[in-house]
Design a protein around this motif. Structure first.
Motif, short mmCIF file in Angstrom:
data_model
loop_
_atom_site.label_atom_id
_atom_site.label_comp_id
_atom_site.label_asym_id
_atom_site.label_seq_id
_atom_site.Cartn_x
_atom_site.Cartn_y
_atom_site.Cartn_z
N LEU A 1 5.90 3.49 -7.38
CA LEU A 1 5.28 3.76 -8.68
C LEU A 1 5.19 5.27 -8.91
CD1 LEU A 1 2.45 1.07 -8.82
CD2 LEU A 1 4.53 1.16 -10.19
N GLY A 2 4.92 6.02 -7.83
CA GLY A 2 4.82 7.48 -7.93
C GLY A 2 6.13 8.10 -8.37
N LEU A 3 7.24 7.50 -7.96
CA LEU A 3 8.54 8.01 -8.35
C LEU A 3 8.76 7.86 -9.85
CD1 LEU A 3 11.06 6.79 -5.59
CD2 LEU A 3 10.21 9.11 -6.03
N TYR B 1 0.83 -1.21 0.00
CA TYR B 1 0.00 0.00 0.00
C TYR B 1 0.86 1.25 0.00
CZ TYR B 1 -3.78 3.20 1.27
OH TYR B 1 -4.70 4.21 1.29
N TYR B 2 1.84 1.31 0.94
CA TYR B 2 2.66 2.52 1.02
C TYR B 2 3.89 2.42 0.14
CZ TYR B 2 -0.34 3.53 4.98
OH TYR B 2 -1.43 3.76 5.76
N GLY B 3 4.62 1.31 0.25
CA GLY B 3 5.89 1.17 -0.45
C GLY B 3 5.72 1.16 -1.95
N LEU B 4 4.86 0.26 -2.43
CA LEU B 4 4.70 0.12 -3.87
C LEU B 4 4.08 1.38 -4.48
CD1 LEU B 4 5.17 -1.94 -6.13
CD2 LEU B 4 2.82 -2.73 -5.81
N PRO C 1 4.16 9.97 -11.63
CA PRO C 1 3.23 10.40 -10.58
C PRO C 1 1.81 9.85 -10.76
CG PRO C 1 4.56 12.23 -11.32
CD PRO C 1 4.92 11.07 -12.21
N SER C 2 1.35 9.72 -12.01
CA SER C 2 -0.03 9.25 -12.18
C SER C 2 -0.16 7.77 -11.82
CB SER C 2 -0.49 9.49 -13.62
OG SER C 2 0.27 8.70 -14.50
N TRP C 3 0.97 7.03 -11.86
CA TRP C 3 0.91 5.60 -11.52
C TRP C 3 0.61 5.37 -10.04
CZ3 TRP C 3 5.48 2.82 -14.46
CH2 TRP C 3 5.24 2.93 -15.84
#
Ligand code: ATP
Ligand code: MG
Lengths: 272, 223
Positions: free
Chosen positions: B78-80, B71-74, B83-85
């Protein structure tokens, strides 16, 4: 080879078909076949040949390598060294399972424990390989399956699942299943050893009929009477080697090797 | 009783959401599990190795840690990249994804055990008749293995119904999430809410248990 002198089946059934093994027409040939299980030497330089229409009985004490030999012929075990030719075709140990398939179909295998497919009816067991492997049309496969079941006397069991058959009936279905691929030779690994004594006869009868029709067969067996009556040649194995082979009457009456004598004394003491 | 009645619609929505988490993740777990079992059974090291590592890591770590990581890590990872991911990871996808990955590891073992219990002689008979490896798999192995695998699959589904409560840690709006919110607002007397949640979990799992028992009896009778 003189047919009159050496096999009963020729004499009894000469009218049916010429059953003399055909010289030079080798269905099975091994050359210096060796097999190791880790460092255990189980087959030692085996040179073994089976001619077309020949019935070979493979006998020998437990652990002598009989099963391993016929399993190598069908590539169920990988030979460690040496060569195997099936109907002239080299059974290369590096072939993939897919490439092995056409060579494997040349030999039908009948197992001690039947290995029928429990989730299929008797008829489906028999026609599964013709349908899948030979791509036989359904109707033709059904006709073939029914004729083979009739041959082994089990046509009325066609829609039953194997779990409800007796051991003898299972083995007869297994024989029909092997025949359905119309192999060039049948390999039997102690086909009656898992059966209750009263069921042995019905299976041997089917095998005898096949022999009388001129089928090529290799039979690993402890049924010495059968080996004597039906086979053209008996091969005695011990300790991973073919110790002695020859005409059944000769070999049973006048074994040349000490090991053969000892083995026969032990197993024939129960016979008349 | 008076406090309970008005909350029942919320609890029913929670129940529906719990069912949704389970019904969405279990089929994924079954498919992934089969691939894992096939990879695990392969002799090719770079198929076998990763499958084995995945199974051991999933089974050896708490599901709580797994859901946080996803939830937090992935999401952050992906945001890195784009951003839309990051929006791809919400409580639903993270919840379903975690449950699916977690259960895939367990179902892989069920497949493995199922295929192992088909007798060796079956493959030998099939191959000696000239069947190809895939024909052997689909026509001989699979039909014999599936009846053996169904009871453990159904059992695992019941475990999943309970394990899905883990999505409440990311406020997944499942039955346990609803329960938590009412327990917080009625801290002096939370017992009725606990009882209600227990009844609703049982309403979901008991029918499945019943079906499992009957299936098992049928399958055993067929052998
Ligand atoms: N898969 C295997 N792994 C290791 N050793 C094996 C394996 N299969 C057979 N062997 C060994 O190879 C030897 C020959 O076995 P094989 O089964 O060919 O004998 P056999 O002549 O058929 O005996 P039996 O009459 O008891 O069936 C035995 O010593 C056996 O223990
Ligand atoms: Mg044997």
């Amino acid at each position: 080879m003189n047919p009159e002198q050496n096999h009963n089946r020729t004499v009894e059934n000469a009218s049916l078909q010429d059953l003399t093994p055909i010289e030079g027409d080798l269905i099975i040939r091994t050359e210096k076949l060796n097999k190791y299980f880790s460092d255990k030497h189980v087959l030692k330089d085996i040179n073994f040949e089976v001619k077309r229409r020949e019935v070979v009985a493979l006998i020998g004490p437990s652990g002598s390598g009989k099963s391993t030999l016929i399993r190598c012929l069908n590539a169920l075990e990988k030979a460690s060294s040496g060569d195997i030719y099936i109907n002239g075709e080299h059974l290369d140990p590096n072939l993939s399972v897919k490439q092995l398939s056409p060579i494997r179909r040349e030999l039908g295998m009948v197992f001690q424990n039947f290995n029928l497919f429990p989730h299929m009816t008797v008829l489906q067991n028999v026609i599964e390989a013709p349908l899948l492997v030979r791509k036989m049309p359904k109707e033709q496969a059904h006709a073939l399956g029914e004729s083979l079941l009739a041959k082994v006397g089990l046509l009325e069991k066609r829609d039953i699942y194997p779990g409800r058959l007796s051991g003898g009936q299972k083995q007869r279905v297994a024989i029909a299943r092997a025949l359905a691929m119309q192999p060039r030779a049948l390999l039997f690994d102690e086909p009656t050893s898992a059966l209750d004594p009263e069921l042995v006869g019905e299976v041997l009868k089917v095998m005898k009929d096949l022999a009388y029709e001129g089928s090529t067969m290799v039979v690993v067996t402890h049924e010495m009477q059968f080996a004597r009556d039906v086979s053209d040649r008996v091969v005695f194995m011990s300790d991973g080697m073919i110790v002695e082979e020859g005409d059944p009457d000769d070999l049973f009456r006048h074994p040349k090797e000490k090991r053969t004598q000892l083995f026969l004394e032990r197993v024939l003491s129960v016979l008349p | 009783m008076d406090v309970i009645w008005p909350t029942i619609p919320d609890f029913l929505v929670g129940t529906r959401n719990t069912l949704f988490y389970c019904l969405a993740s279990f089929p994924i777990a079954l498919v992934l599990g089969m691939f894992l079992a096939l990879m695990d059974g392969s002799r090719i090291v770079w198929l076998h190795g990763p499958a084995r590592i995945f199974i051991e890591v999933v089974r050896g770590t708490p599901i709580l840690a797994q859901i946080f990581i996803i939830y937090y890590g992935l999401g952050a990872l992906l945001g890195l990249i784009n951003p839309s991911w990051a929006l791809l990871i919400n409580v639903w996808t993270a919840g379903i994804g975690t449950l699916a990955l977690n259960y895939a590891a367990y179902e892989a073992e069920v497949y493995r055990a199922g295929f192992l219990s088909v007798e060796q002689g079956q493959a030998e008979a099939a191959l000696s008749l000239g069947l190809s490896p895939s024909q052997n798999f689909f026509h001989i192995q699979l039909p014999q293995a599936i009846p053996l695998m169904i009871p453990p699959f159904v059992n695992d589904f019941i475990y999943l119904l309970k394990d899905s409560a883990i999505v409440s840690v990311i406020a997944g709006s499942d039955l346990t999430s609803v329960l938590n919110s009412y327990v917080r607002t009625h801290a002096s007397n939370p017992l009725p809410f606990f009882l209600l949640a227990i009844v609703l979990y049982l309403v979901m799992s008991l029918p499945v248990s019943y079906v499992a028992k009957r299936l098992e009896r049928r399958l055993r009778a067929a052998l």
